[in-house]
Design an enzyme around this catalytic site. Sequence first.
Site, short mmCIF file in Angstrom:
data_model
loop_
_atom_site.label_atom_id
_atom_site.label_comp_id
_atom_site.label_asym_id
_atom_site.label_seq_id
_atom_site.Cartn_x
_atom_site.Cartn_y
_atom_site.Cartn_z
N TYR A 101 -38.38 5.22 33.14
CA TYR A 101 -38.65 3.79 33.38
C TYR A 101 -40.14 3.54 33.23
O TYR A 101 -40.96 4.28 33.78
CB TYR A 101 -38.22 3.43 34.82
CG TYR A 101 -38.66 2.05 35.25
CD1 TYR A 101 -37.78 0.96 35.20
CD2 TYR A 101 -39.97 1.81 35.70
CE1 TYR A 101 -38.20 -0.30 35.59
CE2 TYR A 101 -40.38 0.54 36.08
CZ TYR A 101 -39.50 -0.51 36.02
OH TYR A 101 -39.90 -1.76 36.40
N GLU A 190 -40.88 -4.67 30.62
CA GLU A 190 -40.20 -3.55 31.28
C GLU A 190 -39.30 -2.82 30.30
O GLU A 190 -38.58 -3.46 29.54
CB GLU A 190 -39.38 -4.10 32.45
CG GLU A 190 -38.69 -3.01 33.26
CD GLU A 190 -37.73 -3.61 34.29
OE1 GLU A 190 -38.12 -3.68 35.47
OE2 GLU A 190 -36.61 -3.98 33.92
#
Length: 381
Positions: A101, A190
């Site tokens: 991530y 993101e």
Amino acid sequence: MDLYEYQGKQLFARFGIPVSEGRPATTPAEARAAAEELGGQVVVKAQVLTGGRGKAGGIKLADGPADAEEKAKQILGLDIRGHVVRTLWIERASEIEKEYYLSITFDRGAKQPLFMFTTQGGIDIEEVAEKKPEALVRLHVDPLEGFQPWQARRLVYGAGVDDPDEQKQIAAIVGKLYDAFVGTDAMLCEINPLIVTPEGEVKALDSKFTVDDNALYKHPDIEAMRDVAAADPLEALAREKDVTYVKLDGEVGILGNGAGLVMSTLDVIALVGGRPANFCDLGGGGDAEGVVAALEVITKDPQVKAIFFNIFGGITRCDEVARGILAALERIEIPHPIVVRLDGTNAEEGRKILSDAAPQNLYAEATMLDGARRAVELARG
Ligand code: GDP
Ligand code: MN
């Protein structure tokens, strides 16, 4: 402005972040054609402005064109938490060895962009932050110094990535993500998951991309990505008319001048037992044009039963607003009772203008609390 996954990935690609090849599709036949062009296994991905599509059945692997068509049929029209799927992204399927991530957003408290990176990708980042906070590496970038390559290395080492080839690729992606964030005036970029394939290739498998509305004038190409059809029709109308409007779920339509006053008005409505139907800010103006536009938007919401105008005259003069209200009532038919609270600059003059004209569905109140009580009472009918 939130972008769809595939639009965010287009921007990623522009800044050199590796993504998989894909095609948008809006029908099963287009999904089939896209799969034919791409060849091999593909992923059929719902394009909606909400996360967790995988869990909701909005992301499916397909073995070839016929299967892609079938999966497209299943996903198109699906309702994912209130977002109906109208567009798909057909992407060449990736093999996944690891899911990481990576994101960059603003830390308002620190007044700096903040990178977050963890090798615990693929799942909800909030869950990682809560259950395994030590696994989430956070790093601020001083906007005046700009991004420095050592910061990428610190993120990568800090999260415990030990393969040198992976370290290099991820560090490069971190730098490019900073370029994308600054270069598009983004508020959030993101990548979840950032994957490593069995061949050791790192790439962005998903994107969540939010661009600052106030900077869109600098990015007409991004502005053009806005999906007008997907937006709430009232919010679209408001944008067209330059009215700040947010749809809420109650019965009292609210109109005020200045965001702070409008927010307090929402609280006061709740305090007296009512529920606001919207948030509508006239801004500094209050001329007839602005009032008409705002009333047009508010009265199109079928949930609205009464309207509460809360005006505090500072720069905005109350007599001007009163004339605006009367002009608006002449131009559009408003079936709802309207409660008006005028206070501040030229308030008395404003109230006199209203009482002289005395439209029958208009109620003037002197305080915000009385106005709120009256509006909630009238909304109950
Ligand atoms: P989200 O659920 O809305 O966050 O959508 P994502 O794009 O992140 O996809 C959710 C999950 O689907 C990913 O975490 C992967 O596990 C899986 N997935 C997505 N694309 C692929 C792919 O190309 N190959 C494989 N094997 N899995 C994929
Ligand atoms: Mn994701």
